[in-house]
Design an enzyme around this catalytic site. Structure first.
Site, short mmCIF file in Angstrom:
data_model
loop_
_atom_site.label_atom_id
_atom_site.label_comp_id
_atom_site.label_asym_id
_atom_site.label_seq_id
_atom_site.Cartn_x
_atom_site.Cartn_y
_atom_site.Cartn_z
N GLY A 144 0.75 -1.25 0.00
CA GLY A 144 0.00 0.00 0.00
C GLY A 144 0.79 1.30 0.00
N SER A 145 2.10 1.26 -0.10
CA SER A 145 2.86 2.52 -0.09
C SER A 145 2.55 3.37 -1.33
CB SER A 145 4.36 2.23 0.00
OG SER A 145 4.78 1.38 -1.05
N LYS A 146 2.43 2.71 -2.49
CA LYS A 146 2.09 3.46 -3.71
C LYS A 146 0.64 3.93 -3.65
CE LYS A 146 5.27 0.77 -6.62
NZ LYS A 146 5.54 -0.33 -5.65
N ASP A 205 -8.77 -11.16 -8.08
CA ASP A 205 -7.66 -11.51 -8.95
C ASP A 205 -7.53 -10.40 -10.00
OD1 ASP A 205 -5.89 -12.51 -10.80
OD2 ASP A 205 -6.83 -14.47 -10.96
N ASP A 254 1.38 -2.47 -11.05
CA ASP A 254 2.65 -2.89 -10.43
C ASP A 254 2.55 -4.39 -10.18
OD1 ASP A 254 5.23 -2.23 -9.24
OD2 ASP A 254 4.30 -2.73 -7.33
N CYS A 278 9.71 -4.63 -9.84
CA CYS A 278 10.98 -4.47 -9.13
C CYS A 278 11.94 -5.56 -9.59
CB CYS A 278 10.78 -4.49 -7.62
SG CYS A 278 9.77 -5.84 -7.01
#
Length: 757
Positions: free
Chosen positions: A183-185, A237, A263, A316
């Site tokens: 949840g940071s983004k 999903d 992401d 990432c």
């Protein structure tokens, strides 16, 4: 031998094995576990061959990968307190930590990220381990933890901040975060949505999705720190996330998003600096297994993107099989509907490598393949044609894959990352209907995919009229078309599964509900319903769940009613039911979580306070009214018992005082007053007014102030302390005279100032 005897023998063998292991550890290298060796020959060989690192820099690249990742923090930009926190960091904490030496390492002064706007993101050479365990940095660490919990600071990896910046979010945008946890983004997206502090309710919203039900609750925790009514957390999903619907002129219409963050799950070899397990687990087969899922998620994303919208695809991972190969497959299947945007001007100062146009594939056994035609048939289930670059040079050049951005760890002391920005120019070839853009935009602004007139009727699909969509039918071509030319297309039809915890139903308050008039009368609220004509940006719905009430933006409330979603959480809490509240004229008291959202609409029960009043209210558990300043005391005496707003407004002439407004939720008792503020927010406000709170290792508080209540709002409601309060209030009423009964006794049940829990 019976089952019980066999189980007993196995248990004994396990105990013996653990004991033997313990003896060997004690005899060999002491208690604990051996340090993971940061070496992986296959990893080095693979990336040496791919040449994603500039020539002559590979050793530097590997050295950076073995170093711990430095700590990075981001200040919540939309909150009015951002400047105050930035000033505190610069003038106090950063000066205290610079030039310290911890474990032989000299701590450098934290520096702002050159590419992040307004100096709201900072990095230092401190690792997370040193920051947590060093006694010299304990005060700084406590500050970060406290401000993180209150939502004013986010500890987030630097490269993770890049995708939301590239989305170019505006307050009216409808945003989907497809794989959102932890949840940071998502928190960053919410901040950008609320960039205009003068608009408490933006038109837009964020829908944050994750496939893992348990991780959704971690996502809720992150989002709730920001107290936004424009966030909804759902559990689906991502490759088959359902379409949402809304009411358009009395008809059920499909919702398309203006911005999508994709992401996707990845092998994570760019995170080796913080996830050291990746060193021993990394193989090339990880990317081969994830490639198909990444394409399916990305395809579902562009299907739900509005024409003219932007989707950011990020991983990432440094592996082109998960990066450029996915982008190339999307562009090829879109037949010109998607364009890869050049995002380099959006982040000046960011060092990155352009995307590559040539790569090859290696199996975990070390076999290399540079073309699909050379892959043996026995490998076709593991290796797919979309994993290779396009063979047509002209088609490859038109894709402009060099516009992708790959961030290497040694360039700016970060993790590894890949990001690409896609702009949708036309509906996807397999879409049956043109997407609806934002309200107010003309259909003529949407270019048809085939170049025909925008007024031309859309060809009807069998069993479906152009004016009426069928959401049960997936927006994908036939399976035969997917397999044509060995090119990956949209995902095959997949049944939606609802699983995890069953949440309570959402019940929205109607305009004529009898619950709302007492609330509106108590706080003299401005009209909440149908505000399109009054405040166009502030469409609101009130949601009741158990004994709490929440504010939810109007678009999300419509979506909840018209779409089949597994909703985990939405809205911001603004009121909490008080069992004894009706005797004070209202059964609901204000909640601190939603006080800044609700305050623009409250026109009664407000007490204006000064800096000294803030200190008294936050450092004393239940202060008497006489301890407030004369102005605040006089205002409080005019109000009856019940929930109140305590408001501090900055004085531009007093530069030593906080230069941002502060709103606190409180309770006006018979002779005293109390602030209902959670612990971490309490500490935050105290720092703003110059009171530092610090706990040493023994748990003792060092603040140089009077007693500080460090309880949550729920704990504060149940405080009574009847014996002391009876005696103290008796003395107070004797002094005031007017507040005592005729016979000098206290009425039954009036000894506690706070509402009953």
């Amino acid at each position: 031998m019976g089952r019980k005897n066999r189980n007993r023998q196995r248990a004994q063998q396990n105990r013996d094995g653990r004991a033997e292991g313990k003896r060997s550890r004690d005899d060999g290298w002491g208690a604990g576990y051996s340090e993971i060796i940061k070496e992986n020959k296959l990893f080095e060989h693979y990336y040496t061959e791919l040449k994603i690192v500039p020539e002559g820099e590979f050793e530097e690249f590997m050295e950076a990968m073995r170093e711990p990742l430095p700590a990075t923090i981001r200040i919540t930009g939309y909150k009015s307190h951002a400047k105050e926190i930035l000033h505190t960091l610069k003038e106090k904490y950063f000066k205290e930590v610079q030039d310290l030496e911890v474990d032989g390492q000299k701590i450098e002064a934290p520096q702002p990220l050159s590419w992040y706007p307004d100096e709201l993101a900072w990095h230092t050479n401190l690792s997370r381990k040193i920051l947590r365990k060093s006694p010299l940095l304990e005060k700084f660490h406590q500050f970060l933890v406290s401000e993180t919990e209150s939502g004013n600071i986010s500890r987030q990896e630097a490269v993770s901040m890049i995708p939301p910046l590239l989305l170019k979010i505006e307050p009216q945008h409808k945003i989907l975060d497809m794989c959102a946890a932890p949840g940071s983004k998502t928190a960053q997206l919410i901040e950008m949505l609320h960039s205009d502090m003068d608009v408490p309710f933006p038109e837009g919203f964020v829908i944050a999705n994750d496939v893992d039900n348990k991780r959704c609750y971690l996502l809720v925790h992150q989002a709730k720190r920001l107290n936004s009514p424009c966030i909804m957390v759902v559990n689906h999903d991502a490759s088959s996330i359902p379409r949402l619907h809304f009411d358009q002129d009395g008809k059920k219409d499909v919702l398309f998003y203006d911005r999508i963050l994709c992401d996707v799950p990845c092998s994570g070899d760019g995170t080796m600096r913080k996830n050291i397990d990746v060193w021993k687990k990394w193989t090339t087969s990880n990317s081969l297994q994830l490639h198909g899922l990444q394409i399916r998620i990305a395809v579902r994303g562009v299907e739900q993107l509005a024409v003219g919208g932007r989707m950011v695809y990020s991983t990432c991972s440094l592996n082109p099989i998960e990066d450029e190969a996915v982008i190339a497959a999307l562009l090829e299947k879109s037949e010109g509907a998607l364009e890869l945007a050049d995002a380099s001007p959006d982040l000046p100062g960011l060092k990155y490598m352009p995307g590559i146009t040539s790569w090859k594939l290696m199996t975990k056994e070390g076999q290399w393949y540079s073309d699909w035609s050379k892959v043996p048939t026995s490998r076709h289930t593991q290796i797919r044609p979309t994993m290779f670059p396009p063979t047509d040079p002209e088609k490859l050049a038109n894709m402009k894959l060099e516009r992708c951005m790959r961030i290497l760890p040694h360039h700016q002391n970060t993790g590894g990352f890949f990001v690409a920005v896609l702009v949708k120019k036309a509906p996807m070839p397999w879409n049956r209907r043109y997407p609806k853009l934002q309200m107010g935009e003309s259909p003529a602004d949407v270019p048809p995919a085939d170049g025909s007139s925008a007024d031309a009727p859309v060809e009807a699909v069998e069993g479906e009229t152009p004016a009426e969509g069928n959401p049960s039918v997936p927006d994908t071509p036939d399976l035969l078309e997917v397999k044509k030319d060995n090119v990956c297309g949209p995902p095959p039809p997949k049944k939606m599964k609802l699983f995890g915890f069953k949440e309570d139903p959402f019940v929205f308050l109607t305009e004529d509900d009898p619950i709302f008039p007492p609330i509106q009368e108590k706080y003299i609220l401005r009209t909440f319903f149908y505000l399109f004509d009054f405040i166009p940006c502030c469409s609101i719905q009130i949601l009741f769940l158990r004994t709490l009430s929440y504010l939810v933006c109007f678009f999300l409330s419509e979506t909840l009613c018209l779409s089949r979603l597994n909703v985990i959480n939405t809205g911001v809490k603004v009121w909490s039911r008080n069992t004894d509240g009706e005797q004070f004229g209202c059964a609901f008291r204000l909640a601190q979580e939603g006080i800044y959202t609700l305050c623009p609409y409250i026109r009664a029960r407000i007490i204006n306070i000064c800096v000294e009043d803030v200190k008294v209210l936050l450092t004393q558990e239940n202060p008497f009214l006489r301890k407030l300043g004369d102005d605040a005391h006089n205002q409080a005496k005019k109000l009856g018992m019940g929930s109140i707003v305590l408001r501090y407004l900055p004085d531009p002439k007093d530069l030593d005082a906080p230069q941002c407004p502060i709103d606190l939720c409180g309770w006006r008792g018979k002779t005293s007053i109390r602030a209902f503020v959670p612990r971490n927010e309490r500490l935050h406000y105290l720092r703003m007014v110059g009171v530092e709170v610090f706990h040493d290792k023994q748990g003792k508080r060092n603040d140089g102030s009077t007693e500080i209540q460090e309880r949550s709002t729920e704990d504060a409601e149940g405080l009574s302390q009847e014996a002391d309060l009876l005696e103290e209030e008796g003395e107070e009423t004797e002094q005031n005279g007017s507040e005592s009964n005729a016979n000098g006794t206290e009425p039954v049940g009036s000894t506690c100032d706070g509402p009953a829990s």
